[in-house]
Design an enzyme around this catalytic site. Structure first.
Site, PDB file in Angstrom:
ATOM      1  N   HIS A 270      -8.272  11.463  20.247  1.00  0.00           N
ATOM      2  CA  HIS A 270      -7.808  12.066  18.983  1.00  0.00           C
ATOM      3  C   HIS A 270      -6.990  11.025  18.234  1.00  0.00           C
ATOM      4  CE1 HIS A 270      -5.986  14.915  16.197  1.00  0.00           C
ATOM      5  NE2 HIS A 270      -6.980  15.730  16.543  1.00  0.00           N
ATOM      6  N   ASP A 327     -12.635  20.217  20.677  1.00  0.00           N
ATOM      7  CA  ASP A 327     -14.104  20.310  20.615  1.00  0.00           C
ATOM      8  C   ASP A 327     -14.752  20.289  21.983  1.00  0.00           C
ATOM      9  OD1 ASP A 327     -13.410  18.369  17.914  1.00  0.00           O
ATOM     10  OD2 ASP A 327     -14.512  20.246  17.691  1.00  0.00           O
TER      11      ASP A 327
HETATM   12  C1  SDX Z   1     -11.279  16.535  15.480  1.00  0.00           C
HETATM   13  O1  SDX Z   1      -7.661  14.589  12.842  1.00  0.00           O
HETATM   14  C2  SDX Z   1      -7.786  15.785  13.276  1.00  0.00           C
HETATM   15  O2  SDX Z   1      -6.813  16.528  13.307  1.00  0.00           O
HETATM   16  C3  SDX Z   1      -9.176  16.169  13.687  1.00  0.00           C
HETATM   17  C4  SDX Z   1      -9.282  17.510  14.401  1.00  0.00           C
HETATM   18  C5  SDX Z   1      -8.958  18.646  13.474  1.00  0.00           C
HETATM   19  O3  SDX Z   1      -8.651  19.729  13.990  1.00  0.00           O
HETATM   20  O4  SDX Z   1      -9.156  18.471  12.217  1.00  0.00           O
HETATM   21  O5  SDX Z   1      -8.413  17.548  15.531  1.00  0.00           O
HETATM   22  C6  SDX Z   1     -10.694  17.758  14.898  1.00  0.00           C
HETATM   23  O6  SDX Z   1     -11.909  15.803  14.757  1.00  0.00           O
HETATM   24  C7  SDX Z   1     -11.027  16.200  16.937  1.00  0.00           C
HETATM   25  C8  SDX Z   1     -11.687  14.835  17.354  1.00  0.00           C
HETATM   26  C9  SDX Z   1     -13.160  15.147  17.585  1.00  0.00           C
HETATM   27  N1  SDX Z   1     -13.928  13.883  17.783  1.00  0.00           N
HETATM   28  C10 SDX Z   1     -14.423  13.578  18.989  1.00  0.00           C
HETATM   29  O7  SDX Z   1     -14.216  14.217  20.022  1.00  0.00           O
HETATM   30  C11 SDX Z   1     -15.335  12.355  18.953  1.00  0.00           C
HETATM   31  C12 SDX Z   1     -14.996  11.438  20.155  1.00  0.00           C
HETATM   32  N2  SDX Z   1     -13.670  10.887  19.952  1.00  0.00           N
HETATM   33  C13 SDX Z   1     -13.588   9.693  19.229  1.00  0.00           C
HETATM   34  O8  SDX Z   1     -14.624   9.289  18.420  1.00  0.00           O
HETATM   35  C14 SDX Z   1     -12.195   9.204  18.940  1.00  0.00           C
HETATM   36  O9  SDX Z   1     -11.380   9.549  19.972  1.00  0.00           O
HETATM   37  C15 SDX Z   1     -11.567   9.643  17.646  1.00  0.00           C
HETATM   38  C16 SDX Z   1     -12.444   9.377  16.471  1.00  0.00           C
HETATM   39  C17 SDX Z   1     -11.239  11.098  17.707  1.00  0.00           C
HETATM   40  C18 SDX Z   1     -10.313   8.823  17.507  1.00  0.00           C
HETATM   41  O10 SDX Z   1     -10.768   7.477  17.454  1.00  0.00           O
HETATM   42  P1  SDX Z   1      -9.753   6.290  17.467  1.00  0.00           P
HETATM   43  O11 SDX Z   1      -8.717   6.520  16.430  1.00  0.00           O
HETATM   44  O12 SDX Z   1     -10.455   4.973  17.479  1.00  0.00           O
HETATM   45  O13 SDX Z   1      -9.092   6.538  18.864  1.00  0.00           O
HETATM   46  P2  SDX Z   1      -7.986   5.658  19.414  1.00  0.00           P
HETATM   47  O14 SDX Z   1      -7.383   4.752  18.375  1.00  0.00           O
HETATM   48  O15 SDX Z   1      -7.074   6.572  20.123  1.00  0.00           O
HETATM   49  O16 SDX Z   1      -8.817   4.720  20.433  1.00  0.00           O
HETATM   50  C19 SDX Z   1      -8.077   3.967  21.344  1.00  0.00           C
HETATM   51  C20 SDX Z   1      -9.095   3.372  22.297  1.00  0.00           C
HETATM   52  C21 SDX Z   1     -10.159   2.515  21.626  1.00  0.00           C
HETATM   53  O17 SDX Z   1     -10.550   1.573  22.605  1.00  0.00           O
HETATM   54  P3  SDX Z   1      -9.823   0.087  22.602  1.00  0.00           P
HETATM   55  O18 SDX Z   1     -10.157  -0.512  21.244  1.00  0.00           O
HETATM   56  O19 SDX Z   1      -8.339   0.330  22.793  1.00  0.00           O
HETATM   57  O20 SDX Z   1     -10.463  -0.662  23.769  1.00  0.00           O
HETATM   58  O21 SDX Z   1      -9.798   4.422  22.963  1.00  0.00           O
HETATM   59  C22 SDX Z   1     -11.202   4.272  22.729  1.00  0.00           C
HETATM   60  C23 SDX Z   1     -11.328   3.461  21.472  1.00  0.00           C
HETATM   61  O22 SDX Z   1     -12.566   2.762  21.483  1.00  0.00           O
HETATM   62  N3  SDX Z   1     -11.734   5.630  22.566  1.00  0.00           N
HETATM   63  C24 SDX Z   1     -12.724   6.138  23.299  1.00  0.00           C
HETATM   64  C25 SDX Z   1     -12.870   7.465  22.844  1.00  0.00           C
HETATM   65  N4  SDX Z   1     -11.993   7.701  21.872  1.00  0.00           N
HETATM   66  C26 SDX Z   1     -11.290   6.556  21.701  1.00  0.00           C
HETATM   67  N5  SDX Z   1     -13.497   5.611  24.281  1.00  0.00           N
HETATM   68  C27 SDX Z   1     -14.429   6.447  24.812  1.00  0.00           C
HETATM   69  N6  SDX Z   1     -14.620   7.732  24.432  1.00  0.00           N
HETATM   70  C28 SDX Z   1     -13.869   8.262  23.454  1.00  0.00           C
HETATM   71  N7  SDX Z   1     -14.058   9.526  23.082  1.00  0.00           N
END
Ligand code: SDX
Length: 392
Positions: A270, A327
């Site tokens: 998130h 989700d």
């Molecule tokens: C919603 O904003 C809101 O409030 C949204 C929401 C709402 O109610 O409106 O809460 C609803 O959208 C929830 C999120 C739903 N999306 C997913 O579940 C899709 C999968 N998750 C990701 O795509 C991701 O976690 C995000 C988009 C939600 C956040 O992405 P970020 O900002 O890049 O996450 P981060 O900065 O915390 O990432 C840190 C690290 C990164 O790796 P490094 O560069 O440090 O090596 O964690 C990795 C990311 O690549 N990472 C993941 C991951 N999510 C982040 N790796 C594997 N699987 C994942 N799901």
């Protein structure tokens, strides 16, 4: 410095806005709607009560709730001509594409007499959107399965009415299952608002130009559709089905960690929560309740639980504070109650409409608000003289 501009961190001040509606503490995993913790609301309030709270700032009295519920339920029908909008879509069109288009089309039905500088007109717009989204969402589903549209019924609850519009058919009566009705209502509440997420920020930015609320909500629906945002519930179920069994989980965990692989674990992580999403906790409990009450054995839940267990102990996820989000479990509950995955994000949009309208109204009520205009850090070519290379 880019040789042309000197980088000024202040210049890139992150856009942020003030709001009284929802509070999130991502580190502590706290979510409050108008000061009330989400787990208490999910347990003790119904969705229309939460709508009233988000819109007006205070929980309704019994009398206020009765009047609000009557007002909403009496606006659940849509203009009969609106049903023609659906006929232009192919039957296999994604319901989000249909809902996005039809909602934008509402501008042509309800906007003209509306003066959005008038608070009472803005309230009417909010009531109309909350009332009509379930009807339009159910129509999109009925259209996709080739069944006749089902009219709303004012004698049912908000969630019960949505379920009957989704599943009733002319040939037999439809009886709302109270367990499913309660789970649906709780899913609506858990998704009602979430501060300045991508789709709410989209609605605010669109609204800041004075665009009508129906067009702003259509913009919010478009933004929500992305798999990184509201599309994650559908993508999460697709992922669980692709994993298929517990013994294939390690393969997908490895892919999620692989920087060269675009695959991410849907339903994990998130932008704000670096702790458990409090909605996911409620959603997980609801998931178990529904599957137990409906006596459903869903192997996908076994995969989900094992995936959660592994991810919560794996250093890659622990170090990055990647926890299951709302989700992750919602898809399993929706599948258990018979909702097809193509409708998951539509249900998210239906639930979030009250959040979008509350933020839109809050912004439009601020006489000092100006049009949103994010700035940028220019990294393109410096000024240069143009010489055409095209023969005239
Ligand atoms: C919603 O904003 C809101 O409030 C949204 C929401 C709402 O109610 O409106 O809460 C609803 O959208 C929830 C999120 C739903 N999306 C997913 O579940 C899709 C999968 N998750 C990701 O795509 C991701 O976690 C995000 C988009 C939600 C956040 O992405 P970020 O900002 O890049 O996450 P981060 O900065 O915390 O990432 C840190 C690290 C990164 O790796 P490094 O560069 O440090 O090596 O964690 C990795 C990311 O690549 N990472 C993941 C991951 N999510 C982040 N790796 C594997 N699987 C994942 N799901």
């Amino acid at each position: 410095s880019h040789g042309y501009f000197t980088y000024d961190p202040g210049f890139m001040a992150t856009a942020s806005c003030q709001s009284e509606i929802t509070y999130i503490d991502g580190d502590l995993g706290i979510l409050l709607y108008r000061g009330y913790p989400i787990d208490q609301l999910a347990k003790d309030a119904n969705y229309l009560e939460v709508c009233y709270l988000l819109l007006y700032g205070e929980a309704p009295t019994a009398k206020q709730f009765e009047e609000f519920q009557r007002l909403i339920m009496r606006h659940t029908m849509v203009h009969e001509q609106l049903s023609s909008f659906f006929k232009g879509y192919r039957r296999d069109a994604h319901p989000m594409a249909i809902v996005c288009g039809v909602i934008a089309g509402l501008s042509a039905f309800y906007h003209d007499p509306m003066d959005i500088t008038d608070q009472s007109h803005r309230e009417t717009a909010a009531h109309r959107m909350i009332a009509k989204l379930p009807t339009i969402a159910a129509m999109a589903y009925k259209y996709s399965v080739g069944q006749p549209f089902v009219y709303p019924r004012n004698d049912l609850s908000y969630a019960g009415n949505f379920l009957q519009m989704m599943f009733a058919i002319p040939c037999e009566d439809y009886k709302v299952n109270p367990i499913v009705e309660r789970a649906m209502d709780r899913i609506f509440t858990l998704h009602a608002d979430h501060e300045q997420n991508a789709s709410t920020s989209t609605v605010r930015l669109a609204g800041s130009s004075g665009a009508n609320p129906f067009a702003c909500i259509a913009a919010g629906i478009a933004s929500l559709w992305g798999p990184a945002h509201g599309g994650a519930n559908e993508a999460c179920l697709t992922m669980l089905e692709e994993i298929g069994s517990v013994d294939r989980i390690p393969e997908f965990i490895a892919r999620a960690k692989d920087k060269d692989d675009p695959f991410r674990l849907m339903g994990f992580g998130h932008r704000v929560y670096k702790n458990f999403d409090p909605r996911a906790t409620v959603m997980r409990d609801t998931c178990h309740e529904v599957l137990d009450d409906l006596k459903i054995e869903d192997p996908l839940l076994d995969v989900a639980m094992e995936l959660e267990r592994i991810a919560l102990s794996d250093p890659y996820f622990v170090e990055r504070k990647l926890y299951p989000n709302v989700d992750f479990y919602s898809g399993i509950v929706l599948k258990a109650v018979g909702i097809p995955s193509s409708m998951f994000t539509v249900i998210f949009a239906l639930s979030r409409t009250v959040g979008w309208m509350s933020h839109w109204n809050e912004m439009m009520s601020d006489s000092k608000q100006k049009i949103g205009r994010p700035r940028q850090l220019y990294t393109g070519a410096p000024e240069r003289e143009f010489r055409t290379q095209v023969k005239k």
